[in-house]
Write a protein that holds these residues in place. Sequence first.
Motif, PDB file in Angstrom:
ATOM      1  N   PRO A 161       0.817  -1.227   0.000  1.00  0.00           N
ATOM      2  CA  PRO A 161       0.000   0.000   0.000  1.00  0.00           C
ATOM      3  C   PRO A 161       0.846   1.271   0.000  1.00  0.00           C
ATOM      4  O   PRO A 161       0.505   2.251  -0.667  1.00  0.00           O
ATOM      5  CB  PRO A 161      -0.823  -0.108   1.276  1.00  0.00           C
ATOM      6  CG  PRO A 161      -0.889  -1.559   1.564  1.00  0.00           C
ATOM      7  CD  PRO A 161       0.426  -2.111   1.093  1.00  0.00           C
ATOM      8  N   TRP A 162       1.962   1.239   0.701  1.00  0.00           N
ATOM      9  CA  TRP A 162       2.813   2.426   0.751  1.00  0.00           C
ATOM     10  C   TRP A 162       3.500   2.673  -0.585  1.00  0.00           C
ATOM     11  O   TRP A 162       3.719   3.827  -0.980  1.00  0.00           O
ATOM     12  CB  TRP A 162       3.813   2.315   1.898  1.00  0.00           C
ATOM     13  CG  TRP A 162       3.112   2.354   3.213  1.00  0.00           C
ATOM     14  CD1 TRP A 162       2.889   1.305   4.052  1.00  0.00           C
ATOM     15  CD2 TRP A 162       2.476   3.488   3.819  1.00  0.00           C
ATOM     16  NE1 TRP A 162       2.173   1.713   5.152  1.00  0.00           N
ATOM     17  CE2 TRP A 162       1.907   3.056   5.035  1.00  0.00           C
ATOM     18  CE3 TRP A 162       2.339   4.815   3.457  1.00  0.00           C
ATOM     19  CZ2 TRP A 162       1.212   3.900   5.889  1.00  0.00           C
ATOM     20  CZ3 TRP A 162       1.644   5.678   4.308  1.00  0.00           C
ATOM     21  CH2 TRP A 162       1.095   5.208   5.507  1.00  0.00           C
ATOM     22  N   LEU A 199       2.102   1.894  -3.463  1.00  0.00           N
ATOM     23  CA  LEU A 199       1.016   2.452  -4.271  1.00  0.00           C
ATOM     24  C   LEU A 199       0.789   3.927  -3.949  1.00  0.00           C
ATOM     25  O   LEU A 199       0.601   4.749  -4.849  1.00  0.00           O
ATOM     26  CB  LEU A 199      -0.277   1.660  -4.056  1.00  0.00           C
ATOM     27  CG  LEU A 199      -0.308   0.259  -4.648  1.00  0.00           C
ATOM     28  CD1 LEU A 199      -1.555  -0.487  -4.190  1.00  0.00           C
ATOM     29  CD2 LEU A 199      -0.238   0.316  -6.163  1.00  0.00           C
ATOM     30  N   PHE A 226      -7.167   0.578   3.957  1.00  0.00           N
ATOM     31  CA  PHE A 226      -6.838  -0.821   4.213  1.00  0.00           C
ATOM     32  C   PHE A 226      -5.722  -0.961   5.248  1.00  0.00           C
ATOM     33  O   PHE A 226      -5.471  -2.049   5.743  1.00  0.00           O
ATOM     34  CB  PHE A 226      -6.450  -1.540   2.922  1.00  0.00           C
ATOM     35  CG  PHE A 226      -7.588  -1.666   1.958  1.00  0.00           C
ATOM     36  CD1 PHE A 226      -8.630  -2.539   2.217  1.00  0.00           C
ATOM     37  CD2 PHE A 226      -7.632  -0.898   0.811  1.00  0.00           C
ATOM     38  CE1 PHE A 226      -9.704  -2.655   1.345  1.00  0.00           C
ATOM     39  CE2 PHE A 226      -8.689  -1.008  -0.074  1.00  0.00           C
ATOM     40  CZ  PHE A 226      -9.730  -1.882   0.188  1.00  0.00           C
ATOM     41  N   GLU A 227      -5.062   0.144   5.560  1.00  0.00           N
ATOM     42  CA  GLU A 227      -3.986   0.141   6.551  1.00  0.00           C
ATOM     43  C   GLU A 227      -4.455   0.720   7.891  1.00  0.00           C
ATOM     44  O   GLU A 227      -3.639   1.051   8.731  1.00  0.00           O
ATOM     45  CB  GLU A 227      -2.788   0.947   6.023  1.00  0.00           C
ATOM     46  CG  GLU A 227      -2.088   0.301   4.870  1.00  0.00           C
ATOM     47  CD  GLU A 227      -1.490  -1.047   5.245  1.00  0.00           C
ATOM     48  OE1 GLU A 227      -0.758  -1.122   6.243  1.00  0.00           O
ATOM     49  OE2 GLU A 227      -1.757  -2.027   4.522  1.00  0.00           O
ATOM     50  N   ILE A 238      -6.543   3.567  -0.486  1.00  0.00           N
ATOM     51  CA  ILE A 238      -5.467   2.605  -0.200  1.00  0.00           C
ATOM     52  C   ILE A 238      -5.148   2.601   1.291  1.00  0.00           C
ATOM     53  O   ILE A 238      -4.989   1.543   1.901  1.00  0.00           O
ATOM     54  CB  ILE A 238      -4.216   2.939  -1.038  1.00  0.00           C
ATOM     55  CG1 ILE A 238      -4.483   2.683  -2.519  1.00  0.00           C
ATOM     56  CG2 ILE A 238      -3.014   2.130  -0.567  1.00  0.00           C
ATOM     57  CD1 ILE A 238      -3.449   3.297  -3.455  1.00  0.00           C
ATOM     58  N   LEU A 239      -5.066   3.787   1.882  1.00  0.00           N
ATOM     59  CA  LEU A 239      -4.733   3.859   3.306  1.00  0.00           C
ATOM     60  C   LEU A 239      -5.853   3.325   4.197  1.00  0.00           C
ATOM     61  O   LEU A 239      -5.592   2.935   5.334  1.00  0.00           O
ATOM     62  CB  LEU A 239      -4.375   5.295   3.689  1.00  0.00           C
ATOM     63  CG  LEU A 239      -3.074   5.824   3.088  1.00  0.00           C
ATOM     64  CD1 LEU A 239      -2.827   7.254   3.535  1.00  0.00           C
ATOM     65  CD2 LEU A 239      -1.895   4.938   3.440  1.00  0.00           C
TER      66      LEU A 239
END
Length: 145
Positions: free
Chosen positions: A5-6, A8, A68-69, A65-66
Amino acid sequence: MSIIPWLLVGAVSFVIARSIYGFVIGEKEIFGVRMEERRFSIEMFSSLVITYTVVILGFGLIYFILSFEGIYLVEGGELRQVSPIGSLIHSLYFSGVTMLTIGYGDITPIGIGRLLALIEALIGYILPTAFVIHAVHSNRERARD
């Protein structure tokens, strides 16, 4: 915590930065679209619209995206469980509202999302200024010729 993710986020951030940089320095081509003149014109307006669209979509993807983190957007003061499509829609909506109006307050970022929202809002204020500066500069250059 996964690195993907990072990576991306880094890639999307690069596209956003490249788009803004190209607009600010007055590139003659934006994402394959050739601009004839750099003055207040349909070409200049379309390059501004393209740049805004890239930034809004880019930040929307970063928020998505973040999510999901564990970095979420909170809606109405509550953390809601939504499907991935719902999360993408909320992320794009939040990005557009933040970029264009500094937000309505219905969706609030938490954690690092607050810093990202501040950066996006700042870009939303700077782009119109760059647009005006380009128009004035182009008109001065044409007047000299």
